[in-house]
Write a protein that holds these residues in place. Structure first.
Motif, PDB file in Angstrom:
ATOM      1  N   SER A  83      -0.389 -11.886  -1.854  1.00  0.00           N
ATOM      2  CA  SER A  83       0.757 -11.081  -1.675  1.00  0.00           C
ATOM      3  C   SER A  83       0.527  -9.711  -1.030  1.00  0.00           C
ATOM      4  CB  SER A  83       1.116 -10.615  -3.290  1.00  0.00           C
ATOM      5  OG  SER A  83       0.062  -9.856  -3.802  1.00  0.00           O
ATOM      6  N   VAL A  84       1.409  -9.142  -0.273  1.00  0.00           N
ATOM      7  CA  VAL A  84       1.284  -7.962   0.231  1.00  0.00           C
ATOM      8  C   VAL A  84       0.624  -6.797  -0.547  1.00  0.00           C
ATOM      9  CG1 VAL A  84       3.659  -6.978   0.010  1.00  0.00           C
ATOM     10  CG2 VAL A  84       2.225  -6.454   2.140  1.00  0.00           C
ATOM     11  N   GLY A 143       3.275 -10.506   4.769  1.00  0.00           N
ATOM     12  CA  GLY A 143       4.243 -10.203   3.864  1.00  0.00           C
ATOM     13  C   GLY A 143       5.907 -10.180   4.240  1.00  0.00           C
ATOM     14  N   GLU A 148       8.479 -10.322   1.364  1.00  0.00           N
ATOM     15  CA  GLU A 148       8.502  -9.236   0.646  1.00  0.00           C
ATOM     16  C   GLU A 148       8.836  -7.905   1.318  1.00  0.00           C
ATOM     17  OE1 GLU A 148       4.318 -10.080  -1.535  1.00  0.00           O
ATOM     18  OE2 GLU A 148       4.250 -11.324   0.523  1.00  0.00           O
TER      19      GLU A 148
END
Length: 202
Positions: A83-84, A143, A148
């Motif tokens: 995940s970023v 991301g 995201e």
């Protein structure tokens, strides 16, 4: 065209000499600051010939430039968490640990201070951060690819936004950031990026 002093990456005994000299230079910077950095003193600390140091680097600024290049090369690679937010928290944590380390924190403070009044040191410091930002920028691009962050998000700017408040606090208060500061800096950068603050206008 010949290479600048200190920029050729040697092997064998020459590599060992370079390692010893750069370590000694970093020690002086951390202990006494840029203005006390002297090639003869560095040679003595590194237990190498003064002539070797003068011939290879030639000046204090060339030595600092090589030290920063070595630090950039030896810095830890970026972390992939999936995940970023996780990636940028890892980046912030790395910056926080670096600034908290007694030797590294003092070394960076000395180099940043020197860069304010010496252009060659400033250039070397910029190159150092260019390398580090380039190492971590792909986590922002990934991301974006995962949805995201908005399309067009400027990855390098986001990475800089993570470390900027940590360095600012470190330099203006004299206090190293703690883990909570690092997490907050990363979360703030992610929130701003998600809001489109760092999206490049097309």
């Amino acid at each position: 065209m010949s290479a600048e002093p200190g920029t050729v990456r040697p092997g064998g005994r020459t590599a060992r000499v370079r390692t010893a000299v750069l370590r000694a230079a970093g020690d002086v910077l951390a202990e006494q600051g840029f203005d006390r950095l002297d090639l003869a003193d560095v040679a003595r600390r590194a237990e190498v010939g003064k002539t070797t140091v003068y011939r290879r680097w030639g000046s204090v600024t060339a030595l600092v430039a090589d030290l920063l290049a070595e630090m950039a090369e030896q810095s830890l690679p970026r972390t992939r968490t999936g995940s970023v937010r996780g990636d940028l928290r890892a980046n912030a944590s790395l910056v926080q640990r670096t600034l908290t380390d007694p030797r590294q924190g003092a070394l960076f403070r000395a180099v940043i201070a020197a860069a304010a009044c010496d252009e060659r040191t400033a250039q070397a410091l910029r190159r150092f951060y260019e390398v580090r930002v380039a190492e971590w920028a792909p986590c922002v691009a990934e991301g974006v690819a995962r949805g995201e962050l908005p399309a067009g998000t400027d990855a390098a700017t986001v990475v800089r936004a993570v470390s900027a408040p940590l360095y600012y606090g470190f330099l203006t208060t004299g206090t190293a950031p703690d883990p909570a500061d690092a997490e907050r800096a990363a979360d703030a950068a992610v929130a701003a990026a998600q809001a489109g603050v760092y999206a490049i206008a097309t």
